[in-house]
Design an enzyme around this catalytic site. Structure first.
Site, mmCIF file in Angstrom:
data_model
loop_
_atom_site.group_PDB
_atom_site.id
_atom_site.type_symbol
_atom_site.label_atom_id
_atom_site.label_comp_id
_atom_site.label_asym_id
_atom_site.label_seq_id
_atom_site.Cartn_x
_atom_site.Cartn_y
_atom_site.Cartn_z
ATOM 1 N N LYS A 145 -6.560 2.114 5.044
ATOM 2 C CA LYS A 145 -6.510 0.668 4.875
ATOM 3 C C LYS A 145 -7.782 0.175 4.214
ATOM 4 O O LYS A 145 -8.805 0.837 4.378
ATOM 5 C CB LYS A 145 -6.309 0.003 6.230
ATOM 6 C CG LYS A 145 -7.500 0.246 7.159
ATOM 7 C CD LYS A 145 -7.248 -0.251 8.539
ATOM 8 C CE LYS A 145 -8.348 0.094 9.467
ATOM 9 N NZ LYS A 145 -9.019 1.343 9.364
ATOM 10 N N HIS B 221 -7.898 3.622 -4.317
ATOM 11 C CA HIS B 221 -6.622 3.915 -3.662
ATOM 12 C C HIS B 221 -5.426 3.846 -4.604
ATOM 13 O O HIS B 221 -4.574 4.738 -4.603
ATOM 14 C CB HIS B 221 -6.393 2.974 -2.483
ATOM 15 C CG HIS B 221 -7.293 3.234 -1.331
ATOM 16 N ND1 HIS B 221 -7.247 2.470 -0.181
ATOM 17 C CD2 HIS B 221 -8.268 4.151 -1.122
ATOM 18 C CE1 HIS B 221 -8.155 2.912 0.677
ATOM 19 N NE2 HIS B 221 -8.791 3.926 0.120
#
Length: 158
Positions: free
Chosen positions: A90, A72
């Site tokens: 997330k 990420h």
């Protein structure tokens, strides 16, 4: 707004459906796995192997990052450097320092950085909150909730 998706596993495919249902446009999908690119192509998307192809596409306004968490930070920072708004699955990063640098970079560039998904509007969460506020549970010290799925470990995209 035109969106590209980096990572077309189970959740990336779900996001593409949600984007379409909301009237959005998915311009391209990047995934290193051939089976996932085939799935994206079958769904009507232009599929590429490299995220860089989406970073360089001036027709893409925003990138949705649905790769494993360890990827990420680098992918979000590259997307921000390319002038793209970013939505990241997330958890957004491996630690607070990475998350803070992502936020600072988005702010510095005047771009939107969002994290999907906040579960606070899910019915199970709202039910627990209502019960706590009513006082029926007494004084609550801690609430833990877990959500698990086996489906992401099977199928042609695994």
């Amino acid at each position: 707004m035109s969106t590209g998706i980096i990572g077309y596993g189970r959740i990336g495919a779900e996001h593409s459906r949600w984007i379409a249902e909301a009237g959005g446009v998915v311009t391209g999908v990047a995934d290193v796995t051939a089976a996932r690119r085939e799935m994206a192509t079958a769904a009507g998307f232009r599929a590429v192997e490299s995220a860089e192809a989406l970073l360089d596409d001036r027709g893409i306004d925003a990138l949705l990052i649905t790769t494993p968490t360890a990827m990420h930070y680098d992918q979000a920072m590259a997307a921000l450097a390319a002038g793209k708004h970013v939505m990241v699955e997330k958890p957004m990063a491996l630690d607070g320092n990475q998350a803070r640098r992502m936020v600072e970079e988005a702010d510095r560039r005047g771009l939107v950085l969002g994290v999907f998904h906040n579960r606070r509007w899910d019915v199970d969460y709202l039910t627990v909150v209502a019960a706590m506020r009513s006082g029926k549970l007494g004084k609550v010290w801690n609430v833990e909730s877990r959500l698990g799925q086996f489906a992401s470990c099977v199928g042609p995209a695994a």
